[in-house]
Write a protein that holds these residues in place. Structure first.
Motif, PDB file in Angstrom:
ATOM      1  N   LEU A  88      -2.147 -12.757 -29.017  1.00 19.65           N
ATOM      2  CA  LEU A  88      -0.840 -13.139 -28.496  1.00 19.65           C
ATOM      3  C   LEU A  88      -0.671 -12.653 -27.058  1.00 19.65           C
ATOM      4  O   LEU A  88      -0.160 -13.376 -26.194  1.00 19.65           O
ATOM      5  CB  LEU A  88       0.273 -12.554 -29.371  1.00 19.65           C
ATOM      6  N   GLY A  89      -1.116 -11.422 -26.811  1.00 21.16           N
ATOM      7  CA  GLY A  89      -1.040 -10.881 -25.462  1.00 21.16           C
ATOM      8  C   GLY A  89      -1.884 -11.672 -24.480  1.00 21.16           C
ATOM      9  O   GLY A  89      -1.466 -11.912 -23.337  1.00 21.16           O
ATOM     10  N   ALA A  90      -3.081 -12.091 -24.914  1.00 20.42           N
ATOM     11  CA  ALA A  90      -3.953 -12.865 -24.032  1.00 20.42           C
ATOM     12  C   ALA A  90      -3.319 -14.205 -23.665  1.00 20.42           C
ATOM     13  O   ALA A  90      -3.376 -14.641 -22.501  1.00 20.42           O
ATOM     14  CB  ALA A  90      -5.304 -13.087 -24.706  1.00 20.42           C
ATOM     15  N   ILE A  91      -2.709 -14.854 -24.659  1.00 15.41           N
ATOM     16  CA  ILE A  91      -2.044 -16.131 -24.396  1.00 15.41           C
ATOM     17  C   ILE A  91      -0.857 -15.930 -23.450  1.00 15.41           C
ATOM     18  O   ILE A  91      -0.688 -16.653 -22.463  1.00 15.41           O
ATOM     19  CB  ILE A  91      -1.549 -16.771 -25.717  1.00 15.41           C
ATOM     20  N   LEU A  92      -0.022 -14.925 -23.747  1.00 14.18           N
ATOM     21  CA  LEU A  92       1.170 -14.706 -22.934  1.00 14.18           C
ATOM     22  C   LEU A  92       0.797 -14.308 -21.506  1.00 14.18           C
ATOM     23  O   LEU A  92       1.454 -14.723 -20.543  1.00 14.18           O
ATOM     24  CB  LEU A  92       2.049 -13.630 -23.572  1.00 14.18           C
ATOM     25  N   LEU A 143      -5.500 -23.271 -22.410  1.00 18.05           N
ATOM     26  CA  LEU A 143      -5.437 -21.994 -23.117  1.00 18.05           C
ATOM     27  C   LEU A 143      -6.597 -21.863 -24.095  1.00 18.05           C
ATOM     28  O   LEU A 143      -7.200 -20.794 -24.223  1.00 18.05           O
ATOM     29  CB  LEU A 143      -4.110 -21.866 -23.862  1.00 18.05           C
ATOM     30  N   THR A 144      -6.914 -22.946 -24.784  1.00 18.24           N
ATOM     31  CA  THR A 144      -8.038 -22.938 -25.719  1.00 18.24           C
ATOM     32  C   THR A 144      -9.342 -22.646 -24.986  1.00 18.24           C
ATOM     33  O   THR A 144     -10.165 -21.828 -25.419  1.00 18.24           O
ATOM     34  CB  THR A 144      -8.120 -24.294 -26.451  1.00 18.24           C
ATOM     35  N   GLN A 145      -9.517 -23.310 -23.850  1.00 16.39           N
ATOM     36  CA  GLN A 145     -10.743 -23.129 -23.070  1.00 16.39           C
ATOM     37  C   GLN A 145     -10.835 -21.720 -22.492  1.00 16.39           C
ATOM     38  O   GLN A 145     -11.897 -21.090 -22.533  1.00 16.39           O
ATOM     39  CB  GLN A 145     -10.796 -24.167 -21.946  1.00 16.39           C
ATOM     40  N   ARG A 146      -9.736 -21.213 -21.967  1.00 18.31           N
ATOM     41  CA  ARG A 146      -9.754 -19.916 -21.272  1.00 18.31           C
ATOM     42  C   ARG A 146      -9.901 -18.753 -22.245  1.00 18.31           C
ATOM     43  O   ARG A 146     -10.483 -17.717 -21.900  1.00 18.31           O
ATOM     44  CB  ARG A 146      -8.463 -19.754 -20.457  1.00 18.31           C
ATOM     45  N   THR A 147      -9.355 -18.873 -23.449  1.00 21.00           N
ATOM     46  CA  THR A 147      -9.412 -17.760 -24.400  1.00 21.00           C
ATOM     47  C   THR A 147     -10.627 -17.822 -25.319  1.00 21.00           C
ATOM     48  O   THR A 147     -11.014 -16.797 -25.901  1.00 21.00           O
ATOM     49  CB  THR A 147      -8.145 -17.729 -25.270  1.00 21.00           C
ATOM     50  N   GLY A 148     -11.199 -19.000 -25.502  1.00 21.48           N
ATOM     51  CA  GLY A 148     -12.312 -19.159 -26.437  1.00 21.48           C
ATOM     52  C   GLY A 148     -11.872 -19.246 -27.887  1.00 21.48           C
ATOM     53  O   GLY A 148     -12.704 -19.277 -28.791  1.00 21.48           O
ATOM     54  N   LEU A 149     -10.572 -19.280 -28.109  1.00 22.41           N
ATOM     55  CA  LEU A 149     -10.040 -19.430 -29.464  1.00 22.41           C
ATOM     56  C   LEU A 149     -10.018 -20.908 -29.846  1.00 22.41           C
ATOM     57  O   LEU A 149     -10.025 -21.785 -28.978  1.00 22.41           O
ATOM     58  CB  LEU A 149      -8.626 -18.850 -29.550  1.00 22.41           C
ATOM     59  N   ASN A 150      -9.979 -21.182 -31.161  1.00 28.93           N
ATOM     60  CA  ASN A 150      -9.944 -22.587 -31.551  1.00 28.93           C
ATOM     61  C   ASN A 150      -8.540 -23.164 -31.366  1.00 28.93           C
ATOM     62  O   ASN A 150      -7.554 -22.439 -31.243  1.00 28.93           O
ATOM     63  CB  ASN A 150     -10.461 -22.797 -32.983  1.00 28.93           C
ATOM     64  N   ARG A 151      -8.460 -24.494 -31.403  1.00 28.83           N
ATOM     65  CA  ARG A 151      -7.217 -25.176 -31.070  1.00 28.83           C
ATOM     66  C   ARG A 151      -6.079 -24.842 -32.033  1.00 28.83           C
ATOM     67  O   ARG A 151      -4.936 -24.637 -31.618  1.00 28.83           O
ATOM     68  CB  ARG A 151      -7.457 -26.695 -31.062  1.00 28.83           C
ATOM     69  N   SER A 152      -6.375 -24.751 -33.308  1.00 26.93           N
ATOM     70  CA  SER A 152      -5.317 -24.467 -34.282  1.00 26.93           C
ATOM     71  C   SER A 152      -4.793 -23.047 -34.127  1.00 26.93           C
ATOM     72  O   SER A 152      -3.595 -22.795 -34.276  1.00 26.93           O
ATOM     73  CB  SER A 152      -5.826 -24.698 -35.708  1.00 26.93           C
ATOM     74  N   THR A 153      -5.691 -22.102 -33.813  1.00 30.14           N
ATOM     75  CA  THR A 153      -5.254 -20.722 -33.589  1.00 30.14           C
ATOM     76  C   THR A 153      -4.346 -20.632 -32.371  1.00 30.14           C
ATOM     77  O   THR A 153      -3.300 -19.961 -32.402  1.00 30.14           O
ATOM     78  CB  THR A 153      -6.476 -19.797 -33.406  1.00 30.14           C
ATOM     79  N   VAL A 154      -4.732 -21.319 -31.302  1.00 33.96           N
ATOM     80  CA  VAL A 154      -3.903 -21.320 -30.100  1.00 33.96           C
ATOM     81  C   VAL A 154      -2.540 -21.935 -30.401  1.00 33.96           C
ATOM     82  O   VAL A 154      -1.499 -21.423 -29.977  1.00 33.96           O
ATOM     83  CB  VAL A 154      -4.599 -22.080 -28.954  1.00 33.96           C
ATOM     84  N   GLY A 155      -2.527 -23.026 -31.163  1.00 35.75           N
ATOM     85  CA  GLY A 155      -1.257 -23.649 -31.525  1.00 35.75           C
ATOM     86  C   GLY A 155      -0.355 -22.705 -32.305  1.00 35.75           C
ATOM     87  O   GLY A 155       0.861 -22.637 -32.059  1.00 35.75           O
ATOM     88  N   ASP A 156      -0.944 -21.949 -33.237  1.00 30.36           N
ATOM     89  CA  ASP A 156      -0.166 -20.990 -34.023  1.00 30.36           C
ATOM     90  C   ASP A 156       0.367 -19.858 -33.148  1.00 30.36           C
ATOM     91  O   ASP A 156       1.526 -19.439 -33.283  1.00 30.36           O
ATOM     92  CB  ASP A 156      -1.047 -20.418 -35.141  1.00 30.36           C
ATOM     93  N   LEU A 157      -0.465 -19.357 -32.239  1.00 33.60           N
ATOM     94  CA  LEU A 157      -0.040 -18.266 -31.355  1.00 33.60           C
ATOM     95  C   LEU A 157       1.079 -18.719 -30.413  1.00 33.60           C
ATOM     96  O   LEU A 157       2.050 -17.995 -30.186  1.00 33.60           O
ATOM     97  CB  LEU A 157      -1.234 -17.753 -30.550  1.00 33.60           C
ATOM     98  N   VAL A 158       0.942 -19.918 -29.863  1.00 38.16           N
ATOM     99  CA  VAL A 158       1.980 -20.454 -28.977  1.00 38.16           C
ATOM    100  C   VAL A 158       3.287 -20.617 -29.735  1.00 38.16           C
ATOM    101  O   VAL A 158       4.371 -20.291 -29.231  1.00 38.16           O
ATOM    102  CB  VAL A 158       1.529 -21.791 -28.353  1.00 38.16           C
ATOM    103  N   ALA A 159       3.204 -21.114 -30.988  1.00 39.24           N
ATOM    104  CA  ALA A 159       4.413 -21.280 -31.801  1.00 39.24           C
ATOM    105  C   ALA A 159       5.094 -19.932 -32.049  1.00 39.24           C
ATOM    106  O   ALA A 159       6.331 -19.828 -32.011  1.00 39.24           O
ATOM    107  CB  ALA A 159       4.069 -21.958 -33.119  1.00 39.24           C
TER     108      ALA A 159
END
Length: 386
Positions: free
Chosen positions: A16-20, A34-50
């Motif tokens: 969450l901190g990395a995204i923010l 965000l997905t590309q920069r963090t290396g996290l998968n798309r669904s994880t990024v979507g959940d974190l953003v939510a």
């Protein structure tokens, strides 16, 4: 089981901190980026953003309609209603700002003063401004805390102002005073070091990992250093006191203060006196210098020469890819930028000179407020759910 759960939660908070952090520094960024920069998968990024959106920290907006290729990706932006209070006490004025997540100054007030403020008066003035904003323009906002940019030595371990000579402050717990008066958790740092961070994250040096920053203000000259993408504070937090070094004098007769230091020779008050201004901000000084007489021009050229030699020495030692100048130092450079920059490189070793860019601070008068607020936002991005 408890240990595993704690570890999972710790990873989630870090993500969450990395995204923010990315949203805060970029101001607007797509989910795909965000997905590309963090290396996290798309669904994880979507959940974190939510999660961040539910917490009121970010907002999601419709995809960029100009994008023609690939699947449209929603854009994530920082919330304007999440703010940090930023404070910069100087010998001639007190500035207080409200800086939104994303580094935008929403509100500011500059209170000219005819006396040097004490720490207690500084704290009470800040609290009065914050109270007014809480009842008015920021009544719907989430105020996270306060950051103070002080023109002096600030101990990194506890934020004590060890010595702000132009303000007459010694061993002052300014953070405690501001917190008592305003109710806001408060951090204090050196003004120029915070200005360096602001220019590195949001301004002229945002694409550079090795930066020397010098700021010139009413209290003299300070600075900061970014090396390999990290702000360098030194063992106690006192690094960057360029103004207290002996000046580099390449021309006989350029010294005006026997035994003085750099900020005695490259000096804002001396420039104000030369153009006949009793005081004022950097914009007023810059305008006056643009119409300077021959006598004033001679003083400007003298100060430019001393500053050029100082920058050349710093660049030879630290090999930055960029030098950023703020405050009246940027005005000195602006009289003739090509000649100034060429004069710096001419006194350097050839190899580091080839890599060097010199620039004025891009954030203008916002730089110290944005830097001070970063002390507040750094706590937030380290633990967005805390």
């Amino acid at each position: 089981m408890t240990g595993r759960g704690s570890n999972v939660e710790g990873v989630r908070r870090a993500n969450l901190g990395a995204i923010l952090r990315l949203v805060h520094h970029e101001g607007s960024i797509s989910r795909a980026a965000l997905t590309q920069r963090t290396g996290l998968n798309r669904s994880t990024v979507g959940d974190l953003v939510a999660t961040l959106a539910d917490g009121g920290l970010v907002e999601e907006r419709d995809p960029d309609p100009t994008r023609r290729v690939g699947r449209p990706s929603p854009t994530v932006v920082p919330s304007d209603d999440v703010v940090g209070i930023a404070v910069n006490p100087e010998v001639d004025a007190l500035e207080v700002g409200a800086v939104a997540l994303g580094g935008t100054v929403r509100l500011r007030v500059r209170q000219e003063v005819d006396h040097v403020l004490s720490p207690d008066e500084t704290a009470s003035r800040v609290a009065a401004v914050v109270d007014e904003w809480r009842a008015g323009a920021l009544r719907e906002a989430r105020i996270l805390g306060a950051g103070v940019a002080v023109p002096g030595l600030v101990r990194a371990s506890d934020g004590i102002v060890r010595n702000a000579p132009h303000l007459g402050w010694r061993d002052v717990d300014l953070a405690g005073a501001v917190q008592r008066e305003s109710g806001l958790v408060t951090d204090v740092g050196n003004d120029a070091s915070l200005g360096a961070v602001a220019e590195w994250l949001f301004g002229a040096a945002r694409d550079h990992s090795d930066v020397v920053y010098l700021n010139g203000g009413a209290s003299g000259i300070g600075g900061g250093v970014i090396l390999r993408g990290a702000s360098i504070g030194g063992s106690g937090g006192y690094a960057g006191e360029w103004g207290q070094n002996q000046p580099s004098l390449g021309v006989d007769g350029d010294r005006r203060v026997p035994g003085g230091v750099l900020e005695d020779e490259v000096n804002r008050a001396r420039l104000l006196a030369a153009v006949g201004l009793p005081g004022g901000d950097d914009e007023a000084l810059s305008g006056a210098l643009a119409w300077a007489s021959d006598e004033v021009a001679a003083e400007v050229e003298r100060q430019r020469r001393v500053l050029q030699s100082t920058l050349a020495n710093a660049a030879n030692v630290l090999n930055p890819s960029m030098i950023v100048l703020g405050g009246f130092l940027a005005d000195l450079r602006g009289i003739g930028t090509d000649a100034f920059d060429g004069g710096v490189r001419a006194q350097m070793l050839d190899a580091p000179a080839e890599e060097l860019t010199v620039s004025a601070a891009a954030l203008g008068r916002d730089r110290l407020l944005i830097g001070a607020a970063e002390r507040v936002f750094e706590r937030l991005v380290s633990d967005p759910l805390g």
